[in-house]
Design an enzyme around this catalytic site. Structure first.
Site, PDB file in Angstrom:
ATOM      1  NE  ARG A 143      -3.764   0.023   2.329  1.00 35.62           N
ATOM      2  CZ  ARG A 143      -4.900  -0.022   1.641  1.00 35.62           C
ATOM      3  NH1 ARG A 143      -5.249  -1.120   0.989  1.00 35.62           N
ATOM      4  NH2 ARG A 143      -5.702   1.023   1.592  1.00 35.62           N
ATOM      5  CG  HIS A 200      -1.724 -23.657  34.606  1.00 35.06           C
ATOM      6  ND1 HIS A 200      -0.874 -24.036  33.586  1.00 35.06           N
ATOM      7  CD2 HIS A 200      -2.356 -24.796  35.019  1.00 35.06           C
ATOM      8  CE1 HIS A 200      -0.974 -25.344  33.405  1.00 35.06           C
ATOM      9  NE2 HIS A 200      -1.881 -25.831  34.257  1.00 35.06           N
TER      10      HIS A 200
END
Length: 464
Positions: free
Chosen positions: A272, A443
């Protein structure tokens, strides 16, 4: 012609422009915004958001197909199909919700929005071609946020079978043969998604490897995934143009061999460039940095009270960079003291697997004269990754060897885009390896790999 006055006029309603306008409105600055198309710009309408929606749909379809055989998860389905027209409706629904939300936020902030094409008269005057009657706006501050546009190749002009990312995201039918020109993040994201939807995909890249903007260690798992998917790669090759029948793409290898790839569509993903044409920017005679408007650390241009933000100011062309610039400019105009000097701007490639970088790579750290300490932690040793059947990839940290200050993070794997926030937090706050290693991470999560990488750099990783 109607005449209006305001303190701040923003040209462009993409992420950089609408954020600048909203923040200025929140701070009590009389603000107007002009947008020729739909609010949200490229990102919300034809870029970041719809592409991620299509990628998600393609991933879901690929998973459903994988359960038609012997799945280790024990899931069995008789068959899977996809109605791409319905997928497009779902995708457009997401886009509609977000653009409608942007319009509501602008109204809440008191920003007056004009739908029309802007033409700059001078640094304080802009004409807007609206549907009913033209409007001339006099402003004290002018913010340029016109974004960027796809690079068009001279021998592959858009039209017919040659498409850009906008058209690729709007396909109502999966092409039988798709050739992607460019192995950067745009080409690979869309190429992999369409391959999962059933297209035969070939990628043509002028350099020797995929994702040339990223280091090879990071791109290697993406390369393996492309090969598993059956995407054909033509590296060190250039696109020469369509065949006479427009049903194939002629390509030339570095050895000067020329051959043809069958193609229903050719997706040009060659990058771009800043959008500088179409609104009389040249009349301001601003200092330029190549094709981009040159700005300082406050996004000031070379003309007093004319500002530029987002893709118009060049690389990195990322929506979150533009948003941060727009917010800063609004606050400066309102009287705050701000500078745009981030330690790191994260970049994410939404391929399969995903890839994220923030800060310095090992090579960049070494080139800057700092002796880097580098450590990796593999997702195959992460419980959450294993429980999602997504153990491919790793997290990598780069730190100074002398004092353990973290200089950069990189990761490749399933869902690693969500680690970018943790990466940038540690970089912006000047964290050391001991800081990250000492934080209790939940966890089981992918984030544990961040802690374990820091621990491994310190010589006492627990799970590898």
């Amino acid at each position: 012609m109607k005449n209006k006055t305001t303190t701040l006029l923003v040209i462009g309603g993409g992420p950089a422009g609408y954020v600048a306008a909203i923040r200025a409105g929140q701070l009590g600055v009389p603000t107007m915004l002009v947008e020729a198309d739909r609010l949200g710009g490229t990102c919300l309408n034809i870029g970041c958001i719809p592409s991620k929606a299509l990628i998600h749909a393609a991933d879901a379809y690929a998973h459903a197909q994988s359960y038609a055989g012997e799945s280790p998860l024990g899931i069995r389905v008789s068959s899977a199909s996809i109605d791409l027209v319905q997928t497009q409706r779902w995708k457009e629904g997401i886009v509609g919700k977000l653009t409608t939300g942007v319009a509501a936020l602008l109204r809440r902030a008191g920003v007056q929005v004009f739908k029309g094409r802007a033409t700059i008269v001078d640094g304080k005057t802009v004409d807007i071609a609206v549907a009913d009657e033209p409007v001339r706006i006099q402003c004290e501050h002018l913010v340029l946020a016109t974004g960027s546009e796809p690079v068009e190749l001279p021998n592959l002009r858009y039209g017919g079978p040659v498409i850009g990312s906008t058209e690729a995201l709007a396909l109502a039918k999966v092409p039988r043969h798709l050739v992607v020109v460019g192995a950067g993040y745009i080409g690979l994201e869309l190429g992999m998604a369409l391959r999962k939807l059933g297209a035969e995909v070939a990628v043509v890249e002028a350099t020797a490897r995929i994702l040339p903007a990223y280091d090879e260690e990071l791109s290697r798992p993406v390369l393996a995934s492309l090969q598993r998917l059956g995407v054909t790669l033509h590296l060190n090759c250039t696109a020469e143009g369509l065949t006479e029948q427009s049903n194939g793409l002629r390509i030339r290898s570095s050895k000067a061999d020329e051959y043809v790839l069958p193609a229903d569509h050719v997706l040009v993903a060659a990058g771009r460039r800043p959008r500088t044409a179409g609104f009389n920017l040249e009349s301001l005679a601003l200092d330029m940095n190549g094709r981009a408007v040159k700005v300082d650390a406050q996004c000031r241009t070379s003309m007093r009270n004319v500002w530029a933000v987002g893709d118009l100011t060049g690389e990195p062309m990322l929506a979150h960079r533009g948003m941060a610039q727009g917010e800063m400019v609004a606050e400066i105009i309102a009287g705050a003291k701000r500078r745009f000097e981030p330690v790191a701007i994260p970049a994410v490639c939404f391929t399969d697997p995903e890839l994220v970088v923030a800060g310095l790579s090992p090579a960049e750290a070494a080139a800057s004269g700092q002796e880097p300490l580098v450590a990796h932690f593999p997702f195959m040793a992460n419980g959450r990754a294993l429980s999602m059947d997504a153990a491919e990839g790793f997290v990598r940290v780069v730190a100074r060897k002398d004092n353990h200050q973290i200089l950069g993070w990189q990761a490749v794997g399933h869902g690693v885009s969500e680690l970018s926030a943790a990466f940038c937090h540690s970089l912006e706050m000047g964290a050391r390896l001991e800081d990250v290693a000492g934080i209790i991470h939940a966890h089981p999560t992918l984030g544990e790999a961040v802690q374990e990488t820091a621990l491994r750099a310190l010589g006492h990783a627990l799970h590898v």
